[in-house]
Design a protein around this motif. Structure first.
Motif, PDB file in Angstrom:
ATOM      1  N   ALA A 173      -3.820  -7.289 -11.701  1.00 23.54           N
ATOM      2  CA  ALA A 173      -2.545  -7.769 -12.237  1.00 23.54           C
ATOM      3  C   ALA A 173      -1.365  -7.339 -11.385  1.00 23.54           C
ATOM      4  CB  ALA A 173      -2.371  -7.272 -13.673  1.00 23.54           C
ATOM      5  N   THR A 174      -1.440  -6.155 -10.808  1.00 17.81           N
ATOM      6  CA  THR A 174      -0.304  -5.598 -10.070  1.00 17.81           C
ATOM      7  C   THR A 174      -0.783  -4.947  -8.776  1.00 17.81           C
ATOM      8  OG1 THR A 174      -0.465  -3.420 -11.117  1.00 17.81           O
ATOM      9  CG2 THR A 174       0.871  -5.095 -12.253  1.00 17.81           C
ATOM     10  N   MET A 175       0.162  -4.661  -7.893  1.00 17.19           N
ATOM     11  CA  MET A 175      -0.181  -3.939  -6.675  1.00 17.19           C
ATOM     12  C   MET A 175      -0.660  -2.534  -7.010  1.00 17.19           C
ATOM     13  SD  MET A 175      -0.534  -3.994  -3.410  1.00 17.19           S
ATOM     14  CE  MET A 175       0.443  -5.297  -2.630  1.00 17.19           C
ATOM     15  N   ILE A 220       1.966 -10.498   3.696  1.00 19.52           N
ATOM     16  CA  ILE A 220       1.812 -10.029   5.079  1.00 19.52           C
ATOM     17  C   ILE A 220       2.942  -9.071   5.436  1.00 19.52           C
ATOM     18  CG2 ILE A 220       2.048 -10.785   7.493  1.00 19.52           C
ATOM     19  CD1 ILE A 220       0.277 -13.191   6.763  1.00 19.52           C
ATOM     20  N   ALA A 221       4.152  -9.370   4.964  1.00 18.12           N
ATOM     21  CA  ALA A 221       5.275  -8.460   5.210  1.00 18.12           C
ATOM     22  C   ALA A 221       5.025  -7.104   4.546  1.00 18.12           C
ATOM     23  CB  ALA A 221       6.578  -9.076   4.693  1.00 18.12           C
ATOM     24  N   LEU A 222       4.486  -7.119   3.326  1.00 23.02           N
ATOM     25  CA  LEU A 222       4.145  -5.866   2.654  1.00 23.02           C
ATOM     26  C   LEU A 222       3.066  -5.117   3.419  1.00 23.02           C
ATOM     27  CD1 LEU A 222       4.027  -6.897  -1.134  1.00 23.02           C
ATOM     28  CD2 LEU A 222       5.881  -5.748   0.104  1.00 23.02           C
ATOM     29  N   GLY A 235      -6.075   3.271   6.063  1.00 17.39           N
ATOM     30  CA  GLY A 235      -7.231   2.631   5.435  1.00 17.39           C
ATOM     31  C   GLY A 235      -6.795   1.527   4.485  1.00 17.39           C
ATOM     32  N   GLU A 236      -5.743   1.765   3.724  1.00 13.73           N
ATOM     33  CA  GLU A 236      -5.214   0.753   2.806  1.00 13.73           C
ATOM     34  C   GLU A 236      -4.695  -0.458   3.571  1.00 13.73           C
ATOM     35  OE1 GLU A 236      -1.316   0.469  -0.027  1.00 13.73           O
ATOM     36  OE2 GLU A 236      -2.641   2.195  -0.389  1.00 13.73           O
ATOM     37  N   ALA A 237      -4.022  -0.217   4.693  1.00 12.50           N
ATOM     38  CA  ALA A 237      -3.500  -1.328   5.502  1.00 12.50           C
ATOM     39  C   ALA A 237      -4.643  -2.200   6.009  1.00 12.50           C
ATOM     40  CB  ALA A 237      -2.689  -0.783   6.681  1.00 12.50           C
ATOM     41  N   ASP A 239       4.411  -3.374   6.430  1.00 12.38           N
ATOM     42  CA  ASP A 239       5.160  -2.175   6.075  1.00 12.38           C
ATOM     43  C   ASP A 239       4.217  -0.985   5.905  1.00 12.38           C
ATOM     44  OD1 ASP A 239       7.683  -0.845   5.214  1.00 12.38           O
ATOM     45  OD2 ASP A 239       6.585  -0.638   3.329  1.00 12.38           O
ATOM     46  N   ILE A 240       3.015  -1.227   5.389  1.00 18.88           N
ATOM     47  CA  ILE A 240       2.030  -0.139   5.255  1.00 18.88           C
ATOM     48  C   ILE A 240       1.605   0.346   6.631  1.00 18.88           C
ATOM     49  CG2 ILE A 240      -0.205   0.532   4.305  1.00 18.88           C
ATOM     50  CD1 ILE A 240       0.118  -1.702   2.228  1.00 18.88           C
ATOM     51  N   TYR A 241       1.384  -0.581   7.561  1.00 18.09           N
ATOM     52  CA  TYR A 241       1.063  -0.177   8.940  1.00 18.09           C
ATOM     53  C   TYR A 241       2.188   0.672   9.528  1.00 18.09           C
ATOM     54  CZ  TYR A 241      -3.013  -3.287   9.523  1.00 18.09           C
ATOM     55  OH  TYR A 241      -4.239  -3.886   9.418  1.00 18.09           O
TER      56      TYR A 241
END
Length: 336
Positions: A161-163, A261-263, A202-204, A266-268
């Motif tokens: 449902a959410t990030m 993709i923008a999000l 790892g998340e990215a 940002d993680i990277y």
């Protein structure tokens, strides 16, 4: 470096372990092209351990993907008995429990992975955990997320449902793997200081996979993208499924993917500075992996977000060029 392999070309001296690690190397070479290329930049003693972690994660993922509601379910986390003095169990005892649970899991996945490969990968994994002192809790976290993929288990989810919900899943499926790797790679700071960046990288990587593999995941009845982020652009599961059936993108989906993709980028950006916290000899390999995974996002964009028509792949010449650049930079650094 303590724990490194002492045999030729970084291989263990024991023949049965050499065979086990050779199996892991084959799995990594066959299924993880970007990952495998990056490991080539590591010192020979580190490569087998990294291949073992990759092969294990890949194997469990394959088992989960073929699981039915009543088969191949990963067992619940066993309760560890305290020692006689009331303190927590010894790490070796916890590792033994992990081994037993993993072996049971793998035996139930008979249709996904041949028995001989299961035994070899598990042998190499156990040796890697002991050799580098990897904290068992990172494997418990990994298995917790894998249960979320299996129909019929209490925590099963096929949509998020959410990030925040998706990050809960990625904490085990991706961040935990980054934390498993840290003792192998080595750090120039205390390990806890390097853990947030390793988890973020790892998340990215994982989110990039989700954006690339939307169609494949839909085929398995899953969507690994946050519904609330999609809804802002008028996208839901039905629209994604419709695009997948047609093999064509919708403008609303295109806008949603551009946002995600923008999000992801940002993680990277937050994770990449953490590469400097690793030992200098391993930084080129991790920079290569980060650069090439992020390049998948570039490919999605250059393909006009047509993720349902073709899989976004970084061309071989691009992968080799990035690896060569990092290798040359590392060689010049060592020559100074």
């Amino acid at each position: 470096m303590p724990g490194e392999f002492s045999g030729a070309a970084g291989q263990p001296r024991e023949p049965h372990l050499r065979d086990a690690y050779r199996t892991c190397r084959h799995v990594a070479a066959e299924h993880g092209r970007t990952y495998f290329l990056a490991t080539r930049l590591l010192s020979a003693p580190r490569r087998p351990a990294v291949h073992a972690l990759y092969a294990f994660a890949r194997m469990v993922d394959d088992i989960v993907d073929c699981s039915e509601p009543t088969t191949a379910q990963i067992g619940s986390r066993p309760q560890l008995r305290a020692r006689g003095d009331g303190r927590a169990p010894e790490p070796a005892a916890e590792l033994d429990l992990i081994e037993r649970q993993l072996r049971t899991t793998l035996e139930r996945g008979v249709d996904a992975v041949p028995a001989s490969a299961r035994d070899q990968i598990l042998l190499a994994l156990a040796d890697t955990i002991r050799r580098y002192g990897i904290a068992p809790r990172h494997f418990w976290t990994f298995l917790d997320s894998m249960r979320m993929d299996i129909p019929g288990t209490p925590n099963f989810r096929d949509r998020y449902a959410t990030m925040a919900e998706l990050r809960e899943y990625m904490r085990g499926s991706a961040a935990a793997i980054g934390l498993q790797l840290l003792p192998i790679l080595g750090t120039v700071v205390p390990v806890p200081e390097a853990e947030p960046a390793a988890a973020a990288l790892g998340e990215a990587f994982q989110l990039t996979n989700f954006l690339r593999d939307i169609g494949e995941d839909l085929d398995r009845g899953r969507v690994y993208l946050p519904a609330d982020e999609l809804a802002v652009f008028g996208v839901d599961h039905d629209l994604l499924a419709h695009c997948h059936r047609r093999g064509a993108i919708d403008p609303r989906v295109r806008r949603a993917l551009a946002h995600l993709i923008a999000l992801n980028r940002d993680i990277y950006r937050r994770a990449n500075p953490g590469i400097e916290l690793l030992e200098p000899r391993v930084r080129p390999a991790i920079r290569t992996a980060s650069t090439l995974y992020a390049a998948i996002l570039d490919r999605i964009e250059s393909n006009d977000y047509e993720v349902f028509r073709a899989r976004a792949i970084v061309a071989r010449h691009r992968r080799l060029a990035v690896a060569a650049t990092e290798f040359t930079a590392a060689a010049l650094h060592r020559a100074r």
